[in-house]
Structure formats: structure tokens, C-alpha cells
Scaffold this active site. Structure first.
Site, mmCIF file in Angstrom:
data_model
loop_
_atom_site.group_PDB
_atom_site.id
_atom_site.type_symbol
_atom_site.label_atom_id
_atom_site.label_comp_id
_atom_site.label_asym_id
_atom_site.label_seq_id
_atom_site.Cartn_x
_atom_site.Cartn_y
_atom_site.Cartn_z
ATOM 1 N N GLU A 1 -30.825 -1.400 31.824
ATOM 2 C CA GLU A 1 -30.904 -0.111 31.148
ATOM 3 C C GLU A 1 -30.100 -0.165 29.845
ATOM 4 O O GLU A 1 -28.883 0.042 29.859
ATOM 5 C CB GLU A 1 -30.319 0.991 32.037
ATOM 6 C CG GLU A 1 -31.006 1.129 33.382
ATOM 7 C CD GLU A 1 -30.799 2.516 33.974
ATOM 8 O OE1 GLU A 1 -31.804 3.242 34.035
ATOM 9 O OE2 GLU A 1 -29.674 2.873 34.326
ATOM 10 N N LYS B 1 -29.423 12.019 38.400
ATOM 11 C CA LYS B 1 -28.115 12.224 37.761
ATOM 12 C C LYS B 1 -27.478 13.519 38.286
ATOM 13 O O LYS B 1 -27.670 13.867 39.443
ATOM 14 C CB LYS B 1 -28.260 12.184 36.234
ATOM 15 C CG LYS B 1 -28.968 10.894 35.780
ATOM 16 C CD LYS B 1 -28.904 10.637 34.316
ATOM 17 C CE LYS B 1 -29.642 9.336 33.994
ATOM 18 N NZ LYS B 1 -29.570 8.984 32.581
ATOM 19 N N HIS C 1 -24.012 2.333 36.973
ATOM 20 C CA HIS C 1 -24.773 2.987 35.896
ATOM 21 C C HIS C 1 -23.903 3.058 34.642
ATOM 22 O O HIS C 1 -22.698 3.262 34.725
ATOM 23 C CB HIS C 1 -25.212 4.388 36.335
ATOM 24 C CG HIS C 1 -26.223 4.956 35.419
ATOM 25 N ND1 HIS C 1 -25.892 5.525 34.207
ATOM 26 C CD2 HIS C 1 -27.584 5.004 35.496
ATOM 27 C CE1 HIS C 1 -27.002 5.900 33.586
ATOM 28 N NE2 HIS C 1 -28.035 5.598 34.352
ATOM 29 N N ASN D 1 -33.602 8.560 39.124
ATOM 30 C CA ASN D 1 -32.179 8.888 39.104
ATOM 31 C C ASN D 1 -32.032 10.313 38.583
ATOM 32 O O ASN D 1 -32.192 10.554 37.385
ATOM 33 C CB ASN D 1 -31.444 7.889 38.199
ATOM 34 C CG ASN D 1 -29.976 8.207 38.061
ATOM 35 O OD1 ASN D 1 -29.456 9.112 38.726
ATOM 36 N ND2 ASN D 1 -29.290 7.472 37.206
ATOM 37 N N GLY E 1 -31.760 8.492 27.834
ATOM 38 C CA GLY E 1 -31.697 9.910 27.465
ATOM 39 C C GLY E 1 -31.898 10.179 25.981
ATOM 40 O O GLY E 1 -31.632 11.275 25.500
ATOM 41 N N GLU F 1 -23.483 5.298 32.562
ATOM 42 C CA GLU F 1 -22.717 6.546 32.400
ATOM 43 C C GLU F 1 -21.370 6.436 33.111
ATOM 44 O O GLU F 1 -20.383 7.015 32.672
ATOM 45 C CB GLU F 1 -23.554 7.730 32.901
ATOM 46 C CG GLU F 1 -24.662 8.064 31.899
ATOM 47 C CD GLU F 1 -25.924 8.640 32.490
ATOM 48 O OE1 GLU F 1 -25.930 9.062 33.661
ATOM 49 O OE2 GLU F 1 -26.938 8.663 31.756
ATOM 50 N N SER G 1 -35.504 6.135 28.929
ATOM 51 C CA SER G 1 -36.587 6.915 28.307
ATOM 52 C C SER G 1 -37.975 6.499 28.770
ATOM 53 O O SER G 1 -38.941 6.532 27.996
ATOM 54 C CB SER G 1 -36.474 6.863 26.780
ATOM 55 O OG SER G 1 -35.259 7.450 26.358
HETATM 56 P P1 13P Z 1 -33.634 8.488 31.020
HETATM 57 O O1 13P Z 1 -34.920 8.104 31.697
HETATM 58 O O2 13P Z 1 -33.382 9.966 31.053
HETATM 59 O O3 13P Z 1 -33.509 7.877 29.660
HETATM 60 O O4 13P Z 1 -32.440 7.863 31.907
HETATM 61 C C1 13P Z 1 -32.522 6.553 32.317
HETATM 62 C C2 13P Z 1 -31.455 6.273 33.294
HETATM 63 O O5 13P Z 1 -30.288 6.297 32.966
HETATM 64 C C3 13P Z 1 -31.839 6.001 34.686
HETATM 65 O O6 13P Z 1 -30.771 5.549 35.433
#
Ligand code: 13P
Length: 254
Positions: free
Chosen positions: A166, A12, A96, A10, A172, A98, A212
Site C-alpha cells: 500500500e 478503518k 498499516h 479495511n 485515501g 496509518e 485508492s
Molecule cells: P483507500 O482505499 O481509502 O485509499 O485506503 C486504502 C487502505 O489504506 C486500505 O488499507
């Protein structure tokens, strides 16, 4: 039927044309297990989807990071599932954290999106996960069950769904879930699917972990029996994504 290991990247809201070309070149040169062993899907921002789709090696596929909840029309700024289908984009990430947290997408809204995208013929990576507060309150399983229940209420065919667990506190932050923590939630989710959807869906639906994930921690996570792959954020922009894809080999020897 075994569950084929699944690794999603992803990206983002990251990348310039130059950076995207660089990532694709690295992916195209990477030596990874065959498609029988691992399914690889990368998800660039909408504007780069056509570029990535045409330049990416044919054994890797692309996903959009979102799509609109119903048929397109007067919805400024949105991208419809029909458009993704029109561009032959096979996958979409929906729900997601976010988007759930920053854009206030509710369980019901996410579930409606999943159902609509599936109905248009897209395959869906449906994301769920608890916040740190919810984990500390001991409600992790209840939260992910509620998120999954909303989706289960609106779909009848799980063939084209990958469930991505997740935990928000791991995204992150560099604070990865321990293999035991991931396994516990994946096991509970599979149990939930068995009791509330069907034993077949529980046995065949891939439940992947995100938060992560790196080249350094992926093998131990991949070795967990109910971890069927990963949804990778930050590390999917780096060459180590290839090593994460290779962690699928762990399952072959399991
Ligand atoms: P990170 O791997 O940067 O922690 O993000 C995970 C994520 O949100 C994948 O959709």
C-alpha cells in the site's frame, strides 16, 4: 498451486451500528464469484467485530485492524491476539501505514506483532509501502524490502500471511498506482521473497495492492500477473466493493 484472489475491506475508524448493518446487508445481497475464486475479508473496527461476524454471510470473513504485540495483560487500550482467537476472528491487519506513521510503529514492532499473531493461530494481512518522499527519492523497492525483511526475520511459515503493498501516497488520495507501478513493486517483492525466503513462498504468497482502489480501476490492476487482490479502504464502505470483489474474474480468464 495458484494464488487465490484476495479482497480485503479495511473500514478503518468508520461506522455507527446503523451504518455497519447497512454495509453488511449490501454485502450479504451481493452476487460475487465463489469462494474457490476469491477470498473476501472485511475489517470493521474492534467494537463492531462481533456484530459483523454474526450478521455477515458465511462465505465472507472478518479481520481485526490491529492487535497487541504480545500476550495480553496490563496494556490499557490494547486488544490481544488471544482475544481475537477467543472470539473466532480469523484474520488481523498488521502494520498499516496509518499506524506505522501516526503511531510510530517501527518495522521491528510490526514484525513482532506479525510473529505473535501467527503464533496464536491468526492469519495476517501484513502491510508495507513507501511514502511519496521515498518514491521520489527512488527508494521504493529498498523501503518495502526492508519492511518485508523485518517480518521475514521473525517468521518461518508464510502460509497464513498475505502481504499488502500500500503506497502511502495512494491511500485515501484518489491517486491510485498505475497498473504498471503496482506490478513493478509486486514483482520486485516476489523476487525478494524468492531470493531471501524461498521460491515456494515467493510462488504461493499473495501480494495484494491497496491505495485508492475503486470499481473503476480494479480490473486493470487485477489483470497484472503479480497482483493477487486488493486491500480496499474508502470503497469498501460502499456498494462498489461488490464490483471490486468481482474483479477476481479477471484472473479466471487469464
Ligand atoms: P483507500 O482505499 O481509502 O485509499 O485506503 C486504502 C487502505 O489504506 C486500505 O488499507
Amino acid at each position: 498451486m495458484g494464488r487465490k484472489f484476495f479482497v480485503g475491506g479495511n473500514w478503518k475508524c468508520n461506522g455507527t451500528t446503523e451504518e455497519v448493518n447497512k454495509i453488511v446487508s449490501t454485502l450479504n445481497a451481493g452476487e460475487v464469484p465463489s469462494q474457490d475464486v476469491v477470498e473476501v475479508v472485511v475489517s470493521p473496527p474492534f467494537v463492531f467485530l462481533p456484530l459483523v461476524k454474526t450478521s455477515l454471510r458465511p462465505d465472507f470473513h472478518v479481520a481485526a485492524q490491529n492487535c497487541w504485540v504480545k500476550k495480553g495483560g496490563a496494556f490499557t487500550g490494547e486488544v490481544s491476539a488471544e482475544m481475537l482467537v477467543n472470539l473466532s476472528i480469523p484474520w488481523v491487519i498488521i502494520g498499516h501505514s496509518e499506524r506505522r506513521l501516526i503511531l510510530k510503529e517501527s518495522n521491528e514492532f510490526v514484525a513482532d506483532k506479525v510473529a505473535y499473531a501467527l503464533a496464536q493461530g491468526l492469519k495476517v494481512i501484513a502491510c508495507i509501502g513507501e511514502t511519496l518522499e521515498q518514491r521520489e527519492a527512488g527508494s521504493t523497492v529498498a523501503v518495502v524490502a526492508e519492511q518485508t525483511k523485518a517480518i521475514a526475520a521473525k517468521i518461518s511459515n508464510w502460509t497464513d500471511v498475505v502481504l499488502a503493498y500500500e503506497p502511502v501516497w495512494a491511500i485515501g488520495t484518489g491517486k491510485v498506482a498505475t497498473p504498471a507501478q503496482a506490478q513493478e513493486v509486486h514483482f520486485e517483492l516476489r523476487k525478494w521473497l524468492q531470493a531471501n525466503v524461498s521460491p515456494e513462498v515467493a510462488a504461493s504468497t499473495r501480494i495484494i495492492y491497496g491505495g485508492s482502489v475503486t470499481a473503476a480501476n480494479c480490473k486493470e490492476l487485477a489483470a497484472q500477473p503479480d497482483v493477487d487482490g486488493f486491500l480496499v479502504g474508502g470503497a469498501s464502505l460502499k456498494p462498489e466493493f461488490i464490483d471490486i470483489i468481482k474483479s477476481a474474474e479477471v484472473k479466471k480468464n487469464a
